[in-house]
Design an enzyme around this catalytic site. Structure first.
Site, short mmCIF file in Angstrom:
data_model
loop_
_atom_site.label_atom_id
_atom_site.label_comp_id
_atom_site.label_asym_id
_atom_site.label_seq_id
_atom_site.Cartn_x
_atom_site.Cartn_y
_atom_site.Cartn_z
N ASN A 66 49.96 44.58 20.52
CA ASN A 66 50.21 45.58 19.47
C ASN A 66 51.68 45.56 19.05
O ASN A 66 52.03 46.02 17.97
CB ASN A 66 49.89 46.99 19.99
N LYS A 115 44.10 45.22 24.33
CA LYS A 115 44.76 46.14 23.39
C LYS A 115 44.02 46.10 22.05
O LYS A 115 43.26 45.17 21.76
CB LYS A 115 46.22 45.72 23.17
N THR A 116 44.33 47.07 21.21
CA THR A 116 43.57 47.28 19.98
C THR A 116 43.71 46.13 18.97
O THR A 116 42.71 45.58 18.51
CB THR A 116 44.03 48.60 19.33
N HIS A 126 43.14 58.35 25.69
CA HIS A 126 44.56 58.31 26.09
C HIS A 126 45.04 59.69 26.54
O HIS A 126 45.79 59.81 27.49
CB HIS A 126 45.43 57.84 24.91
N ASP A 180 36.71 47.75 21.15
CA ASP A 180 37.69 46.68 21.39
C ASP A 180 38.03 46.52 22.87
O ASP A 180 38.47 45.46 23.29
CB ASP A 180 38.96 46.94 20.56
N HIS A 181 37.81 47.59 23.64
CA HIS A 181 38.17 47.60 25.08
C HIS A 181 37.68 48.92 25.62
O HIS A 181 37.26 49.80 24.86
CB HIS A 181 39.69 47.49 25.26
N HIS A 229 44.68 51.28 28.50
CA HIS A 229 44.00 49.98 28.50
C HIS A 229 45.05 48.92 28.23
O HIS A 229 46.18 49.25 27.84
CB HIS A 229 42.89 49.95 27.43
N ASP A 264 39.39 56.67 21.26
CA ASP A 264 40.60 56.08 21.87
C ASP A 264 41.68 57.15 22.06
O ASP A 264 42.28 57.26 23.13
CB ASP A 264 41.12 54.94 20.99
P1 AMP Z 1 46.32 51.20 21.17
O1 AMP Z 1 45.49 52.27 21.78
O2 AMP Z 1 47.77 51.39 21.46
O3 AMP Z 1 45.86 49.83 21.49
O4 AMP Z 1 46.19 51.36 19.59
C1 AMP Z 1 45.22 52.17 19.00
C2 AMP Z 1 45.78 52.82 17.80
O5 AMP Z 1 46.01 51.89 16.75
C3 AMP Z 1 44.82 53.81 17.21
O6 AMP Z 1 45.01 55.06 17.75
C4 AMP Z 1 45.12 53.79 15.74
O7 AMP Z 1 45.75 54.97 15.34
C5 AMP Z 1 46.02 52.59 15.54
N1 AMP Z 1 45.49 51.74 14.48
C6 AMP Z 1 44.24 51.30 14.38
N2 AMP Z 1 44.06 50.54 13.28
C7 AMP Z 1 45.24 50.51 12.66
C8 AMP Z 1 45.71 49.91 11.47
N3 AMP Z 1 44.89 49.17 10.71
N4 AMP Z 1 46.99 50.09 11.13
C9 AMP Z 1 47.82 50.83 11.90
N5 AMP Z 1 47.43 51.43 13.05
C10 AMP Z 1 46.17 51.29 13.43
ZN ZN Z 2 41.81 50.11 20.95
ZN ZN Z 3 44.18 52.85 22.81
#
Ligand code: AMP
Ligand code: ZN
Ligand code: ZN
Length: 424
Positions: free
Chosen positions: A113, A91-92, A219, A260-261, A363, A215
């Site tokens: 997350n 995850k991110t 999705h 990141d992935h 992911h 990303d």
């Molecule tokens: P995920 O794909 O659910 O793992 O999360 C990715 C999402 O995290 C991205 O689409 C961003 O919009 C969000 N994101 C990335 N960096 C940050 C941050 N510093 N603060 C808040 N959201 C973020």
């Molecule tokens: Zn990510």
């Molecule tokens: Zn993502």
């Protein structure tokens, strides 16, 4: 004129002594060699700026789609990895914090997350919760590159990075921006360039730049989709804009591009329902999707276990203590009591509605799954030309970054060795 900043030496000897020795060395070199001006010796002036770029969700094969001329050129003139192995969970937030700490998520504390912590009852960490994202308590189990760098007088700036808005260990980057997903890739690049105006007059040693277009597209439509192609081209142009801007400002830089992935295709024909695996009254969902974290309802642990822990196709569930060792996951207090991991391509949904909505890409799966592999590209004066590295773990990026900025790394799960063949 900018005052030269001593980096590596600054925590070993007094800065004035380094500067004096450097000046003497410089004078000797200049006197000895009848050549154009010699670069100022290492240890006295700033090292090349290190720019860490994240292209969230970029798969290694995205580089072969023919829409990323800038990144492809960087790889040819520098270094790329066949792929980089992310940390679990893929995850991110967990992986971005791993990249800048060298610690597995279980060791740095950003285990998902979405998180809960018994030490912070009633609070819930999530990406959209600005109060949580900026609360250092979620991040304080580790120390990212920029905090250690700032403590060693290396100035840092972050154009978005998970954690960069919190005063981790009481320290913030010299410059940072509050996360706003609406800011375009070009605008993010231009902000970094504005920080470097006057030829990096502020003397930054470490800067981050984060892009989430790939990303989002992954999705929405899945890997390799038209939307991903478009996003890749857009981010590539933004990286090109950065390189042009650096050249125009005559700022030498070592640039490390990571993701990141990866991203796997998912769909609503490959869904498992949590509420069909165990009675919905026996658990509370902390996190669901490619994996699920569950807490038992008080008094219902046996009921939950009876449903959850039986063998099923396309998913494995464990008590957190039984998560297989190779995931390096489950020791941290923030990992939920029960954990289920879907097979790549499958989704764990909480109910019929969420099952229907599954589409595009996702992911979070096993970090060894081919679809979860991440990207690594690096170029700049520190890197050799045309090196292709075999796959390495993303915890190894941290010792590389510390080496590049010239600050001793903290103990971590990473090793510089796999990356040494890339360095001059
Ligand atoms: P995920 O794909 O659910 O793992 O999360 C990715 C999402 O995290 C991205 O689409 C961003 O919009 C969000 N994101 C990335 N960096 C940050 C941050 N510093 N603060 C808040 N959201 C973020
Ligand atoms: Zn990510
Ligand atoms: Zn993502």
């Amino acid at each position: 004129m900018p005052v030269p900043v001593t980096h590596l030496a600054s925590h070993r000897a007094a800065p004035w002594l380094n500067r004096l020795m450097g000046l003497i060395l410089l004078a000797l070199i200049t006197a000895c060699a009848n050549k154009p001006p010699v670069p100022v010796p290492a240890g006295i002036t700033q090292r090349p700026l290190v720019i860490l770029i994240s292209i969230d969700g970029m798969r290694p094969d995205d580089l072969q789609r023919g829409v990323t001329p800038t990144l492809s050129r960087m790889a040819v003139n520098g270094v790329r990895a066949e792929s980089m192995i992310p940390s679990f969970p893929t995850k991110t937030f967990p992986n971005h914090y791993t990249l800048v700490t060298g610690l597995r998520p279980d060791h740095h504390g950003v285990v998902d997350n979405t998180m809960e912590d018994a030490q912070m009852p009633g609070q819930r960490f999530s990406l959209s919760n600005a109060a949580a994202v900026t609360d250092r308590r979620w991040w304080d189990q580790a120390e990212p590159v920029w905090v250690t760098a700032e403590q060693h007088k290396v100035r840092t700036a972050t154009m978005f990075w998970p954690g960069a808005e919190a005063a981790i260990h009481g320290v913030r980057p010299t410059r940072y921006a509050s996360f706003d997903g609406k800011v375009s890739a070009n605008a993010r690049t231009d902000t970094v360039l504005s920080w470097l105006d006057g030829g990096n007059a502020e003397g930054f040693g470490f800067v981050t730049l984060y892009f989430d277009d790939v990303d989002h597209a992954g999705h929405e439509q899945g890997p390799g989709s038209p939307m991903v192609i478009e996003a890749l081209a857009k981010v590539d142009r933004a990286v090109g804009r950065l390189l042009d801007g650096l050249a125009a400002r005559k700022v030498p830089a070592n640039i490390v591009v990571v993701s990141d992935h990866g991203m796997a295709p998912v769909g609503n024909t490959r869904v498992l329902r949590l509420d069909q695996m165990a009675p919905a009254s026996s658990y509370r969902v902390v996190s669901s999707g490619t994996f699920a974290g569950l807490e038992p309802t008080p008094g219902q642990a046996a009921v939950l276990e009876q449903g959850l822990l039986q063998a099923r196709d396309h998913v494995e569930c464990w008590r957190k203590a039984d998560i297989p060792k190779r995931f390096n996951f489950g020791q941290n207090a923030r990992v939920p009591s029960y954990f289920c991991l879907a097979e790549p391509g499958w989704t764990l949904a909480t109910n019929e509605q969420s099952a229907q909505r599954v589409k595009g890409g996702a992911h979070g799966y096993d970090h060894q799954a081919p679809d979860m592999r991440a990207t690594f590209i690096a170029s700049g004066p520190a890197f050799k030309n045309g090196v292709v590295l075999p796959p390495f773990d993303n915890v190894d990026v941290y010792p590389l970054l510390m080496q590049l900025i010239g600050v001793k790394p903290l103990p971590s799960d990473g090793r510089l060795e796999p990356l040494l063949p890339a360095l001059r």
